[in-house]
Design a protein around this motif. Structure first.
Motif, PDB file in Angstrom:
ATOM      1  N   CYS A 210       0.653  -1.297  -0.017  1.00 50.96           N
ATOM      2  CA  CYS A 210       0.014   0.045  -0.090  1.00 50.96           C
ATOM      3  C   CYS A 210       0.978   1.263  -0.143  1.00 50.96           C
ATOM      4  O   CYS A 210       0.625   2.260  -0.549  1.00 50.96           O
ATOM      5  CB  CYS A 210      -0.874   0.200   1.280  1.00 50.96           C
ATOM      6  SG  CYS A 210      -2.034  -1.351   1.253  1.00 50.96           S
TER       7      CYS A 210
ATOM      8  N   CYS B 229      -8.555   3.353  -4.513  1.00 53.96           N
ATOM      9  CA  CYS B 229      -7.461   2.559  -3.949  1.00 53.96           C
ATOM     10  C   CYS B 229      -7.786   2.159  -2.492  1.00 53.96           C
ATOM     11  O   CYS B 229      -7.575   1.100  -1.883  1.00 53.96           O
ATOM     12  CB  CYS B 229      -6.006   3.375  -4.357  1.00 53.96           C
ATOM     13  SG  CYS B 229      -5.592   3.200  -5.911  1.00 53.96           S
TER      14      CYS B 229
ATOM     15  N   TRP C 163      -7.804  -1.725  -1.633  1.00 53.79           N
ATOM     16  CA  TRP C 163      -6.538  -2.133  -1.151  1.00 53.79           C
ATOM     17  C   TRP C 163      -6.578  -2.317   0.338  1.00 53.79           C
ATOM     18  O   TRP C 163      -5.569  -3.033   0.913  1.00 53.79           O
ATOM     19  CB  TRP C 163      -5.354  -1.275  -1.570  1.00 53.79           C
ATOM     20  CG  TRP C 163      -4.976  -1.453  -3.177  1.00 53.79           C
ATOM     21  CD1 TRP C 163      -5.537  -0.889  -3.969  1.00 53.79           C
ATOM     22  CD2 TRP C 163      -3.884  -2.190  -3.364  1.00 53.79           C
ATOM     23  NE1 TRP C 163      -4.919  -1.156  -5.080  1.00 53.79           N
ATOM     24  CE2 TRP C 163      -3.725  -1.827  -4.837  1.00 53.79           C
ATOM     25  CE3 TRP C 163      -2.699  -2.905  -2.790  1.00 53.79           C
ATOM     26  CZ2 TRP C 163      -2.623  -2.358  -5.626  1.00 53.79           C
ATOM     27  CZ3 TRP C 163      -1.716  -3.437  -3.684  1.00 53.79           C
ATOM     28  CH2 TRP C 163      -1.883  -3.069  -5.088  1.00 53.79           C
ATOM     29  N   CYS C 164      -7.599  -1.765   1.069  1.00 56.10           N
ATOM     30  CA  CYS C 164      -7.208  -1.478   2.440  1.00 56.10           C
ATOM     31  C   CYS C 164      -8.442  -2.075   3.335  1.00 56.10           C
ATOM     32  O   CYS C 164      -8.583  -1.803   4.424  1.00 56.10           O
ATOM     33  CB  CYS C 164      -7.210  -0.013   2.855  1.00 56.10           C
ATOM     34  SG  CYS C 164      -5.960   0.855   2.000  1.00 56.10           S
TER      35      CYS C 164
ATOM     36  N   LYS D 135      -2.838   0.150   6.520  1.00 54.80           N
ATOM     37  CA  LYS D 135      -2.666   0.261   5.146  1.00 54.80           C
ATOM     38  C   LYS D 135      -3.070   1.598   4.556  1.00 54.80           C
ATOM     39  O   LYS D 135      -2.301   2.174   3.683  1.00 54.80           O
ATOM     40  CB  LYS D 135      -3.730  -1.010   4.504  1.00 54.80           C
ATOM     41  CG  LYS D 135      -2.947  -2.247   4.674  1.00 54.80           C
ATOM     42  CD  LYS D 135      -3.764  -3.360   4.081  1.00 54.80           C
ATOM     43  CE  LYS D 135      -3.037  -4.752   4.430  1.00 54.80           C
ATOM     44  NZ  LYS D 135      -3.985  -5.703   3.875  1.00 54.80           N
TER      45      LYS D 135
ATOM     46  N   LEU E 243      -0.796   4.177   2.465  1.00 56.53           N
ATOM     47  CA  LEU E 243      -1.010   4.726   1.152  1.00 56.53           C
ATOM     48  C   LEU E 243      -1.386   6.208   1.162  1.00 56.53           C
ATOM     49  O   LEU E 243      -0.717   6.898   0.239  1.00 56.53           O
ATOM     50  CB  LEU E 243      -2.602   3.934   0.919  1.00 56.53           C
ATOM     51  CG  LEU E 243      -3.026   4.037  -0.678  1.00 56.53           C
ATOM     52  CD1 LEU E 243      -4.178   2.883  -0.729  1.00 56.53           C
ATOM     53  CD2 LEU E 243      -3.259   5.183  -1.148  1.00 56.53           C
TER      54      LEU E 243
END
Ligand SMILES: Nc1ncnc2c1ncn2[C@@H]1O[C@H](COP(=O)(O)OP(=O)(O)O)[C@@H](O)[C@H]1O
Ligand SMILES: N[C@@H](CCOP(=O)(O)O)C(=O)O
Length: 327
Positions: free
Chosen positions: A118, A227, A231-232, A243, A247
């Protein structure tokens, strides 16, 4: 698998003969991906990716996508580069579909996402946003609020088949998004689909970005929201603040975010959750029986939406001061 159009050996050799790539050694359909047909094409001059563009990718948008990849590659962003045939033209036709050969990018997308992934993603996304600063082509985001409403209208009557109450939830959420959607934030070209399967790593290092076929003009920080959603969150649906923090902080080292952009994040995360919930819902309800591609789970994005609906401000994302505060 994501091969919607079969290419015969004869079609392929006629097609490949237009390029200076040497003889075709093999051509295999790639199982991954959702939108287009992709093949790993190995020629005497090396590996390439052959893409035939399908349903959701409009032919008139292709010059934008190809121009964007050329622009980014020129700026040093590791991404596929369209390959021109001998006549100088990259965008061609194969089996009745628009088709392009692009360079092959080495690496693997991460199956198990770590905070370090991340962190690198944040930096790469910000570099992408800086690199498009002088890209002159534009493409409005077809999957912004009006597009979400169209998708909802197409799925509304059957939404409750997927989850009881989903229709009412989406109806109310679309109204809330319309009333609260931010205005005037810094805009530019965004990737708009930077999910883990579109980010390659070699070992622990990010090695490239692929799949620019949803790229469009929108708020740059909306790409960050996409994102965060992709991703998190963990498989059990929980939000991973570590994360998200990494990021954001690594993004901000390269491209600072204004107070307005940070404050807009909760609504942008909600909007991004609705965007992917709606495309997945539509695909789920319109999935041809026997199709190779397994539709993605819309409810994963309903759970993400619920999380963001419960957030009252950046503090609820457990972001510390340096993340939630000044640029
Ligand atoms: N330039 C590339 N280099 C290496 N592999 C690629 C490249 N482009 C696509 N792929 C492979 O094809 C898969 C599907 O590509 P993607 O662009 O995500 O398809 P779709 O747009 O249909 O979802 C990727 O997961 C990757 O394995
Ligand atoms: N990322 C989207 C689906 C688009 O698939 P991709 O293979 O083009 O990334 C989703 O997860 O809904």
């Amino acid at each position: 698998m994501a091969v919607y159009t079969e290419v015969t050996d004869e079609d392929l050799s006629t097609f490949a003969a237009q390029y200076d790539l040497g003889a075709v050694l093999s051509c295999k359909g790639i199982a991954e991906g959702v939108e287009n047909s992709n093949f790993l094409l190995v020629t005497e001059s090396g590996p390439y990716i052959l893409t035939l563009y399908e349903k959701r990718t409009r032919k008139e948008d292709l010059p934008f996508f190809l121009g964007l990849m050329e622009h980014l590659a020129d700026k040093g962003i590791a991404c596929p580069l369209p390959v021109a045939a001998r006549d100088g033209v990259a965008l061609r036709e194969l089996c009745g579909r628009p088709a392009v050969i692009v360079t092959f990018l080495a690496g693997m997308w991460p199956r198990r996402i770590t905070p370090q992934h991340c962190a690198q993603l944040g930096e790469a996304l910000a570099r992408l946003h800086l690199a498009v600063g002088d890209f002159r082509m534009e493409r409005p985001n077809a999957l912004a609020l009006p597009g979400w409403k169209d998708l909802f209208a197409k799925s509304a009557t059957r939404a409750d088949e997927v989850a009881p109450g989903l229709r009412a939830t989406l109806e109310a959420e679309l109204a809330a998004l319309e009333a609260n959607w931010p205005v005037g934030l810094p805009s530019g070209v965004i990737h708009a689909d930077l999910f883990p399967d579109n980010v390659f790593f070699r070992g622990d290092s990010l090695s490239g970005l692929i799949d620019f076929y949803f790229a469009c003009n929108d708020f740059l920080v909306y790409d960050v929201a996409i994102c965060i959603n992709a991703w998190c969150f963990e498989i059990d649906g929980s939000f991973n603040a570590t994360k998200a923090r990494l990021l954001l902080s690594n993004y901000r080292k390269v491209r600072p975010l204004s107070r307005e952009e940070l404050d807009a994040l909760p609504w942008l995360c909600r909007g991004s959750a609705v965007r992917f919930l709606l495309t997945r819902l539509y695909d789920w309800l319109n999935h041809p029986p026997g199709a190779f591609v397994r539709p993605k789970d819309p409810l994963e994005y309903l759970r993400k939406l619920r999380f963001h609906q419960s957030v009252r401000g950046l503090g609820d994302y457990f972001l510390d001061d340096s993340d939630a505060g000044r640029t």
